[in-house]
Design an enzyme around this catalytic site. Structure first.
Site, PDB file in Angstrom:
ATOM      1  N   ARG A   1      26.587 111.964 -53.817  1.00  0.00           N
ATOM      2  CA  ARG A   1      26.475 110.505 -53.876  1.00  0.00           C
ATOM      3  C   ARG A   1      25.279 109.967 -53.081  1.00  0.00           C
ATOM      4  NH1 ARG A   1      27.066 106.639 -54.445  1.00  0.00           N
ATOM      5  NH2 ARG A   1      28.860 105.410 -53.839  1.00  0.00           N
TER       6      ARG A   1
ATOM      7  N   ARG B   1      42.915 110.940 -57.304  1.00  0.00           N
ATOM      8  CA  ARG B   1      41.613 110.739 -56.646  1.00  0.00           C
ATOM      9  C   ARG B   1      41.139 111.983 -55.898  1.00  0.00           C
ATOM     10  NH1 ARG B   1      39.731 105.338 -55.506  1.00  0.00           N
ATOM     11  NH2 ARG B   1      40.510 104.080 -57.208  1.00  0.00           N
TER      12      ARG B   1
ATOM     13  N   TYR C   1      41.481  93.270 -63.426  1.00  0.00           N
ATOM     14  CA  TYR C   1      40.076  93.316 -62.982  1.00  0.00           C
ATOM     15  C   TYR C   1      39.188  92.437 -63.852  1.00  0.00           C
ATOM     16  CZ  TYR C   1      40.891  96.943 -59.551  1.00  0.00           C
ATOM     17  OH  TYR C   1      41.312  97.620 -58.449  1.00  0.00           O
TER      18      TYR C   1
ATOM     19  N   ASP D   1      35.916 106.344 -64.169  1.00  0.00           N
ATOM     20  CA  ASP D   1      36.640 105.227 -63.566  1.00  0.00           C
ATOM     21  C   ASP D   1      37.326 104.433 -64.668  1.00  0.00           C
ATOM     22  OD1 ASP D   1      36.944 103.893 -60.787  1.00  0.00           O
ATOM     23  OD2 ASP D   1      36.780 102.251 -62.217  1.00  0.00           O
TER      24      ASP D   1
ATOM     25  N   ARG E   1      35.452 110.683 -52.070  1.00  0.00           N
ATOM     26  CA  ARG E   1      34.721 110.613 -50.803  1.00  0.00           C
ATOM     27  C   ARG E   1      35.256 111.455 -49.655  1.00  0.00           C
ATOM     28  NH1 ARG E   1      34.591 104.281 -51.011  1.00  0.00           N
ATOM     29  NH2 ARG E   1      36.613 104.941 -51.811  1.00  0.00           N
TER      30      ARG E   1
HETATM   31  O1  CP3 Z   1      41.478 110.788 -59.564  1.00  0.00           O
HETATM   32  C1  CP3 Z   1      40.310 111.215 -59.689  1.00  0.00           C
HETATM   33  O2  CP3 Z   1      39.774 111.995 -58.879  1.00  0.00           O
HETATM   34  C2  CP3 Z   1      39.545 110.834 -60.943  1.00  0.00           C
HETATM   35  C3  CP3 Z   1      38.647 109.730 -60.848  1.00  0.00           C
HETATM   36  C4  CP3 Z   1      39.149 108.310 -60.644  1.00  0.00           C
HETATM   37  C5  CP3 Z   1      38.402 107.356 -59.901  1.00  0.00           C
HETATM   38  N1  CP3 Z   1      39.014 106.151 -60.015  1.00  0.00           N
HETATM   39  C6  CP3 Z   1      37.152 107.638 -59.182  1.00  0.00           C
HETATM   40  C7  CP3 Z   1      36.602 106.660 -58.242  1.00  0.00           C
HETATM   41  C8  CP3 Z   1      40.271 107.657 -61.144  1.00  0.00           C
HETATM   42  C9  CP3 Z   1      41.431 108.212 -61.947  1.00  0.00           C
HETATM   43  C10 CP3 Z   1      40.167 106.285 -60.747  1.00  0.00           C
HETATM   44  C11 CP3 Z   1      41.168 105.272 -61.127  1.00  0.00           C
HETATM   45  C12 CP3 Z   1      41.008 103.905 -60.655  1.00  0.00           C
HETATM   46  N2  CP3 Z   1      39.849 103.219 -60.434  1.00  0.00           N
HETATM   47  C13 CP3 Z   1      42.093 103.031 -60.432  1.00  0.00           C
HETATM   48  C14 CP3 Z   1      43.551 103.313 -60.680  1.00  0.00           C
HETATM   49  C15 CP3 Z   1      44.188 104.241 -59.729  1.00  0.00           C
HETATM   50  C16 CP3 Z   1      44.227 103.870 -58.290  1.00  0.00           C
HETATM   51  O3  CP3 Z   1      43.936 104.756 -57.456  1.00  0.00           O
HETATM   52  O4  CP3 Z   1      44.616 102.758 -57.940  1.00  0.00           O
HETATM   53  C17 CP3 Z   1      41.541 101.799 -60.015  1.00  0.00           C
HETATM   54  C18 CP3 Z   1      42.326 100.562 -59.617  1.00  0.00           C
HETATM   55  C19 CP3 Z   1      40.127 101.942 -60.033  1.00  0.00           C
HETATM   56  C20 CP3 Z   1      39.117 100.886 -59.746  1.00  0.00           C
HETATM   57  C21 CP3 Z   1      38.221 101.260 -58.639  1.00  0.00           C
HETATM   58  N3  CP3 Z   1      37.260 102.243 -58.689  1.00  0.00           N
HETATM   59  C22 CP3 Z   1      38.161 100.671 -57.364  1.00  0.00           C
HETATM   60  C23 CP3 Z   1      39.077  99.564 -56.881  1.00  0.00           C
HETATM   61  C24 CP3 Z   1      37.147 101.315 -56.662  1.00  0.00           C
HETATM   62  C25 CP3 Z   1      36.605 100.946 -55.308  1.00  0.00           C
HETATM   63  C26 CP3 Z   1      37.534 101.267 -54.220  1.00  0.00           C
HETATM   64  C27 CP3 Z   1      37.205 102.601 -53.667  1.00  0.00           C
HETATM   65  O5  CP3 Z   1      38.147 103.413 -53.486  1.00  0.00           O
HETATM   66  O6  CP3 Z   1      36.030 102.792 -53.378  1.00  0.00           O
HETATM   67  C28 CP3 Z   1      36.630 102.327 -57.489  1.00  0.00           C
HETATM   68  C29 CP3 Z   1      35.572 103.297 -57.152  1.00  0.00           C
HETATM   69  C30 CP3 Z   1      35.877 104.743 -57.321  1.00  0.00           C
HETATM   70  N4  CP3 Z   1      36.538 105.300 -58.398  1.00  0.00           N
HETATM   71  C31 CP3 Z   1      35.489 105.788 -56.437  1.00  0.00           C
HETATM   72  C32 CP3 Z   1      35.941 106.981 -57.015  1.00  0.00           C
HETATM   73  C33 CP3 Z   1      35.736 108.372 -56.492  1.00  0.00           C
HETATM   74  C34 CP3 Z   1      34.674 105.617 -55.167  1.00  0.00           C
HETATM   75  C35 CP3 Z   1      33.253 105.475 -55.584  1.00  0.00           C
HETATM   76  C36 CP3 Z   1      32.268 105.893 -54.529  1.00  0.00           C
HETATM   77  O7  CP3 Z   1      31.896 105.047 -53.706  1.00  0.00           O
HETATM   78  O8  CP3 Z   1      31.820 107.047 -54.564  1.00  0.00           O
END
Ligand code: CP3
Length: 350
Positions: free
Chosen positions: A38, A25, A151, A74, A29
């Protein structure tokens, strides 16, 4: 392979002059430049616009010089491409509708359009590869079948996973049909990413950890292993990452992956004893160490690096994703310290 691509050398267990580092990640943010972008575009628009996805992918590389970039996207774009509706609700996380609860619904989901519908991901990869220095590796990714199914079936974030686990105990054949469909779709999706130019792929299995150990292999690990097996012929290294500690991790120990991700709860010494050097290991700093002092960060980085000593096959990372509110200067300090300490350890006399 570029001679100076430390990530690729380490994943192939070749000697390196210092340990490569990237952070799960890493684009997100905690970065002010991400938050600024964003304000103008919502999350899915960034994912679906190749130039924006590329820009965000490169933000942490420009700031910290990580040894690998991870494609910005994502895991949930796959269920969307299979026919569910995906929304990101501010403060409530992702929502997939309608939730999958029946055999007919599984039947209606289709993997036939994954490659077409996710062309924006292939496009983003091409833009990124053009802009990325050859010393920095580009990692593609997917969610694991079980994590995506969680999910898709729950429909939204949950604590108890009662719908997916209820289905597993009541009607396992429906869940198995979904997991197999996802496995086939994920293989195609990752092959598309590889054709577009990623140099490694990581499968994220965040939720396999909610399975009791005896059900982890039949409902999660075996599908991840099938993905690693089917991607072998592409010659691109595969990283399998799951949560759940050493007992879950060793279930991946008969896979054809090149590397295993070690979560922050797992003891790295034990992981090395049981899985290294057969697998390169990636991890595993507790992400909340980044709320600690600089001295604590240094001490924890040193502790992990010393467990490896001069051994090959370590990629430094957090043991799960970075939290969105950690101080930037602590991330900077982490990267500096991994570089300094790992180079010193390699130079030291035995
Ligand atoms: O790692 C990276 O920088 C690459 C991008 C990436 C994102 N999500 C961007 C993201 C990767 C590899 C993921 C994987 C992901 N997404 C997982 C598996 C890994 C983990 O960390 O558990 C899961 C379960 C998700 C599903 C997901 N996406 C959730 C539960 C959420 C909301 C929770 C949160 O942290 O806001 C997201 C949103 C998300 N995916 C954001 C980002 C940068 C935040 C979005 C925003 O508000 O800008």
């Amino acid at each position: 392979m570029s001679e100076n691509n430390l990530f690729l050398k380490a994943i192939h267990k070749k000697p390196v002059e210092r340990t490569p580092v990237w952070i799960m990640r890493q684009a997100g943010r905690y970065l002010p430049e991400y938050r600024a972008l964003r304000e103008k575009y919502d999350f899915l628009t960034v994912c679906k616009t190749p130039e924006l996805a590329a820009e965000v992918t490169l933000q942490p590389i420009k700031r910290f010089g990580f040894d690998a970039a991870i494609l910005f996207s994502d895991i949930l774009v796959v269920p969307e491409a299979m026919g569910q509706t995906l929304e990101f609700m501010p403060d409530h996380g992702p929502k997939l509708t309608p939730p999958i609860r029946s055999a007919e619904q599984v039947e209606r989901l289709t993997t036939a359009e994954i490659v077409d519908k996710l062309q924006y991901v292939a496009q983003a990869i091409k833009v990124i590869r053009n802009e990325l220095d050859e010393n920095t590796a580009l990692i593609g990714f997917s969610g694991s079948p079980f994590t995506l199914a969680a999910y898709m079936i729950e429909g939204k974030p949950t604590r108890h996973f009662k719908h997916i686990k209820g289905m597993m105990y009541r009607e396992p054949q429906i869940l198995e049909a979904l997991l197999q469909k996802l496995t086939d779709g994920i293989v195609e999706y990752l092959q598309m990413q590889i054709r577009a130019g990623v140099q490694a792929v990581q499968v994220f299995d965040t939720w396999g950890s909610v399975l009791p150990l005896h059900l982890y292999e039949p409902f999660s690990a075996r599908y991840m292993k099938e993905i690693a097996y089917k991607l072998q012929k592409n010659g691109v290294p595969v990283i399998l990452f799951g949560m759940g500690g050493i007992d879950h991790l060793i279930q991946l120990g008969d896979s054809l992956a090149q590397a295993l991700g070690v979560d922050w709860q797992t003891d790295m010494e034990q992981a090395i004893r049981l899985l290294h050097p057969e697998y390169a290991l990636q991890g595993n700093l507790d992400p909340t160490v980044l709320y600690g002092s600089k001295e604590t960060i240094t001490r924890e980085v040193e502790r992990i690096l010393k467990i490896f000593g001069k051994q090959n096959g370590h990629i430094f990372n957090l043991g799960h994703g970075i939290h969105p509110d950690v101080p930037l200067e602590n991330v900077e300090h982490l990267v500096q310290e991994v570089r300094r300490i790992s180079a010193e350890l390699r130079k030291a006399d035995d």
